[in-house]
Design a protein around this motif. Structure first.
Motif, mmCIF file in Angstrom:
data_model
loop_
_atom_site.group_PDB
_atom_site.id
_atom_site.type_symbol
_atom_site.label_atom_id
_atom_site.label_comp_id
_atom_site.label_asym_id
_atom_site.label_seq_id
_atom_site.Cartn_x
_atom_site.Cartn_y
_atom_site.Cartn_z
ATOM 1 N N UNK A 86 8.655 6.484 -29.725
ATOM 2 C CA UNK A 86 8.986 7.871 -29.410
ATOM 3 C C UNK A 86 8.463 8.237 -28.022
ATOM 4 N N UNK A 87 9.162 9.158 -27.369
ATOM 5 C CA UNK A 87 8.640 9.808 -26.168
ATOM 6 C C UNK A 87 9.139 11.238 -26.172
ATOM 7 N N UNK A 88 8.196 12.180 -26.142
ATOM 8 C CA UNK A 88 8.549 13.586 -26.055
ATOM 9 C C UNK A 88 8.172 14.084 -24.667
ATOM 10 N N UNK A 89 9.151 14.619 -23.960
ATOM 11 C CA UNK A 89 8.936 15.187 -22.624
ATOM 12 C C UNK A 89 8.935 16.704 -22.808
ATOM 13 N N UNK A 90 7.722 17.249 -22.880
ATOM 14 C CA UNK A 90 7.565 18.605 -23.396
ATOM 15 C C UNK A 90 7.858 19.690 -22.371
ATOM 16 N N UNK A 91 7.248 19.621 -21.215
ATOM 17 C CA UNK A 91 7.404 20.704 -20.254
ATOM 18 C C UNK A 91 7.190 20.159 -18.842
ATOM 19 N N UNK A 92 8.114 20.508 -17.940
ATOM 20 C CA UNK A 92 8.031 20.017 -16.554
ATOM 21 C C UNK A 92 7.977 21.157 -15.553
ATOM 22 N N UNK A 93 7.558 22.348 -15.988
ATOM 23 C CA UNK A 93 7.556 23.509 -15.097
ATOM 24 C C UNK A 93 6.649 23.299 -13.890
ATOM 25 N N UNK A 94 5.518 22.625 -14.095
ATOM 26 C CA UNK A 94 4.539 22.468 -13.019
ATOM 27 C C UNK A 94 4.732 21.154 -12.268
ATOM 28 N N UNK A 95 5.262 20.142 -12.928
ATOM 29 C CA UNK A 95 5.430 18.845 -12.282
ATOM 30 C C UNK A 95 6.030 17.855 -13.249
ATOM 31 N N UNK A 96 6.120 16.574 -12.871
ATOM 32 C CA UNK A 96 6.691 15.562 -13.767
ATOM 33 C C UNK A 96 5.908 15.473 -15.065
ATOM 34 N N UNK A 97 6.618 15.104 -16.125
ATOM 35 C CA UNK A 97 5.956 14.942 -17.414
ATOM 36 C C UNK A 97 4.814 13.934 -17.286
ATOM 37 N N UNK A 98 3.726 14.178 -18.021
ATOM 38 C CA UNK A 98 2.561 13.298 -17.935
ATOM 39 C C UNK A 98 1.833 13.332 -19.271
ATOM 40 N N UNK A 99 1.573 12.159 -19.836
ATOM 41 C CA UNK A 99 0.849 12.111 -21.099
ATOM 42 C C UNK A 99 0.747 10.706 -21.629
ATOM 43 N N UNK A 100 -0.039 10.532 -22.676
ATOM 44 C CA UNK A 100 -0.383 9.212 -23.172
ATOM 45 C C UNK A 100 0.659 8.573 -24.058
ATOM 46 N N UNK A 101 0.426 7.294 -24.319
ATOM 47 C CA UNK A 101 1.152 6.516 -25.316
ATOM 48 C C UNK A 101 0.152 6.085 -26.377
ATOM 49 N N UNK A 102 0.494 6.265 -27.637
ATOM 50 C CA UNK A 102 -0.393 5.911 -28.742
ATOM 51 C C UNK A 102 0.286 4.856 -29.606
ATOM 52 N N UNK A 103 -0.408 3.738 -29.842
ATOM 53 C CA UNK A 103 0.065 2.717 -30.769
ATOM 54 C C UNK A 103 -0.820 2.762 -32.005
ATOM 55 N N UNK A 104 -0.269 3.285 -33.089
ATOM 56 C CA UNK A 104 -1.045 3.448 -34.325
ATOM 57 C C UNK A 104 -0.070 3.664 -35.475
ATOM 58 N N UNK A 105 -0.376 3.150 -36.672
ATOM 59 C CA UNK A 105 0.551 3.313 -37.800
ATOM 60 C C UNK A 105 0.880 4.767 -38.135
ATOM 61 N N UNK A 106 0.013 5.702 -37.752
ATOM 62 C CA UNK A 106 0.238 7.120 -38.091
ATOM 63 C C UNK A 106 1.242 7.808 -37.184
ATOM 64 N N UNK A 107 1.669 7.155 -36.104
ATOM 65 C CA UNK A 107 2.543 7.812 -35.133
ATOM 66 C C UNK A 107 3.891 8.144 -35.767
ATOM 67 N N UNK A 108 4.314 9.393 -35.617
ATOM 68 C CA UNK A 108 5.600 9.876 -36.120
ATOM 69 C C UNK A 108 6.037 11.041 -35.244
ATOM 70 N N UNK A 109 7.228 11.597 -35.440
ATOM 71 C CA UNK A 109 7.680 12.684 -34.560
ATOM 72 C C UNK A 109 6.742 13.885 -34.515
ATOM 73 N N UNK A 110 6.125 14.250 -35.644
ATOM 74 C CA UNK A 110 5.218 15.395 -35.658
ATOM 75 C C UNK A 110 3.983 15.132 -34.808
ATOM 76 N N UNK A 111 3.390 13.947 -34.950
ATOM 77 C CA UNK A 111 2.205 13.585 -34.163
ATOM 78 C C UNK A 111 2.531 13.606 -32.674
ATOM 79 N N UNK A 112 3.674 13.022 -32.302
ATOM 80 C CA UNK A 112 4.035 12.927 -30.892
ATOM 81 C C UNK A 112 4.305 14.316 -30.312
#
Length: 448
Positions: A78-104
């Motif tokens: 998954x990759x969620x690009x949440x908000x770019x009002x201030x600049x390019x999207x920036x955030x981590x990548x998590x590899x873990x069994x719990x990762x799902x759309x809600x977590x991301x």
């Protein structure tokens, strides 16, 4: 919560009723920023809140990979690009069994407001996969990272979206991801990812940054009470990079971290995680991939409490550094009962909403949320991008000085916003309001 905010959260709850982490984060944020919602009628007229609490776009994809025995597996990325009002999207990548759309989505939302007050032009994003790196060989992790980036590379880049590390994604994984990105694009685009190794565009203090930044923010809180870290006992969860950075900086400033934790339980070290031997052992535990903190107890002969969390230990300061919702109401009651004086979040949303409410209501405890105190990691990630653009690496001292100043500025902005809206010394609400004001001004300036 005002009427407009109530409509926004009711709409989200109807459409995303199964995404509990995401909804918890948004609901808490709306409650914090409520004092500022009446400042400008355009917030409602332009439906700004709806656009601020939902991602601008989100991608999901399958990630097939082959283990060392030749067996194929399929994970979900998954990759969620949440908000770019201030600049390019920036955030981590998590590899873990719990990762799902809600977590991301929760992580991307939190990241947007965490990034806003760094003073650097970056938006918010998050991503990852339900891949478990524990117990995997280097070759298996490399093959997974190559497959993951093959799906992701079309959507990221220095001026679009800049991923970094998170749980399960350290410098090794970033190296494999960046190498694949270069092969697929044919570009040595240094700022396409951050958290890189020092030999190919990484920044000094990157691994320590999240922990160092938290302690720098805490130091300003201590100043508010004319206090210092000297002699303070600190409870910390986790034993990864963030915890390691916190332990290192607190020891340097005269305090001592007496707990570490993992999925198997927690250790209690009354002498503190203060020596080079102990700090180096933390790094080796993480690199082992076993994700068990008991190894520390075995190595140094301290107590281990299986299946328990460290919040029952009487300390002066509590700093959660592990994962979301690791601290519940019973833990909050223990923390308050132990006369803890400072609660400072390093990880994202470590306390349940009810637990955080109890801690904030306690007159003895000063509290700080991760969107402020946990910003050190992304601050140095953004500084890494600056150094890449300059084709120049700053010294350890230069990066550390800039990080300390950024965290001090975030503290000042949080305290000032809380005071402006009559909230006293509420740093959590103050940070949320200051970030909201900055992002909303950018969004209003750019139109619908």
């Amino acid at each position: 919560m005002n009427e407009y905010a109530q409509r926004v959260i009711a709409d989200l709850e109807q459409r995303y009723s199964h995404e509990s982490e995401y909804l918890q984060s948004v609901r808490a944020w709306l409650e914090m920023i409520e004092p500022a919602l009446g400042d400008d009628p355009r917030y409602e007229k332009m439906d700004l809140l709806t656009r601020m609490v939902e991602p601008e776009r989100m991608f999901s994809f399958v990630v097939p990979w082959v283990d060392d025995a030749g067996v194929a597996h399929t994970c979900h990325g998954y990759r969620v690009q949440f908000n770019s009002a201030i600049g390019p999207y920036k955030g981590g990548l998590r590899f873990h069994p719990s990762v799902n759309p809600s977590i991301v989505k929760f992580l991307g939302f939190e990241q947007t407001y965490k990034n806003a007050l760094t003073g650097l032009p970056i938006g918010g994003a998050a991503g990852g996969a339900d891949f478990d790196p524990r117990g995997k060989s280097n070759r298996e992790i490399m093959r997974f990272c190559q497959s993951f980036m093959t799906a992701l590379y079309r959507y990221v880049g220095a001026d679009t979206d800049v991923p970094a590390g998170d749980i399960g994604v350290g410098s090794r994984e970033i190296g494999y991801l960046y190498g694949t990105y270069k092969r697929l694009t044919g570009r040595s685009e240094s700022s396409a990812l951050t958290g890189k190794g020092l030999t190919y565009g990484g920044s000094k203090i990157r691994q320590e940054a999240a922990g160092f930044g938290t302690v720098y923010f805490l130091a300003r809180m201590l100043e508010h009470r004319q206090d210092t870290l000297e002699g303070k006992r600190v409870a910390v969860s986790g034993f990864g990079n963030m915890s390691w950075g916190v332990c290192t900086k607190i020891a340097e400033m005269g305090g001592r971290v007496v707990t570490l934790s993992g999925p198997d339980g927690y250790i209690y070290d009354p002498d503190g995680v203060t020596t080079k031997e102990k700090l180096d052992f933390m790094l080796s535990m993480r690199q082992s991939g076993q994700d068990k903190v008991k190894a520390y107890a075995d190595r140094f002969g301290v107590e281990f409490f299986a299946g328990k969390r460290p919040w029952e230990v009487p300390v002066d300061i509590v700093i959660p550094c592990a994962t979301e919702n690791e601290l519940d109401v019973a833990d909050a009651v223990s923390i308050i009962g132990n006369d803890t004086r400072y609660y400072v979040e390093a990880s994202n949303m470590p306390a349940t909403a009810e637990a955080l409410r109890l801690l904030r209501l306690s007159p003895k405890i000063l509290t700080a949320g991760a969107k402020a105190s946990g910003s050190g990691g992304v601050a140095v990630s953004a500084l890494e991008m600056v150094q890449n653009s300059l084709r120049y690496s700053w010294s350890w001292e230069e990066v550390d000085q800039r990080l300390r100043q950024i965290m001090s500025d975030i503290y000042d902005a949080s305290a000032a916003a809380a005071e402006e809206y009559g909230l006293g010394y509420d740093l959590i609400a103050g940070n949320d309001i200051a970030a909201f004001k900055k992002i909303s001004e950018a969004m209003l300036a750019q139109g619908v």
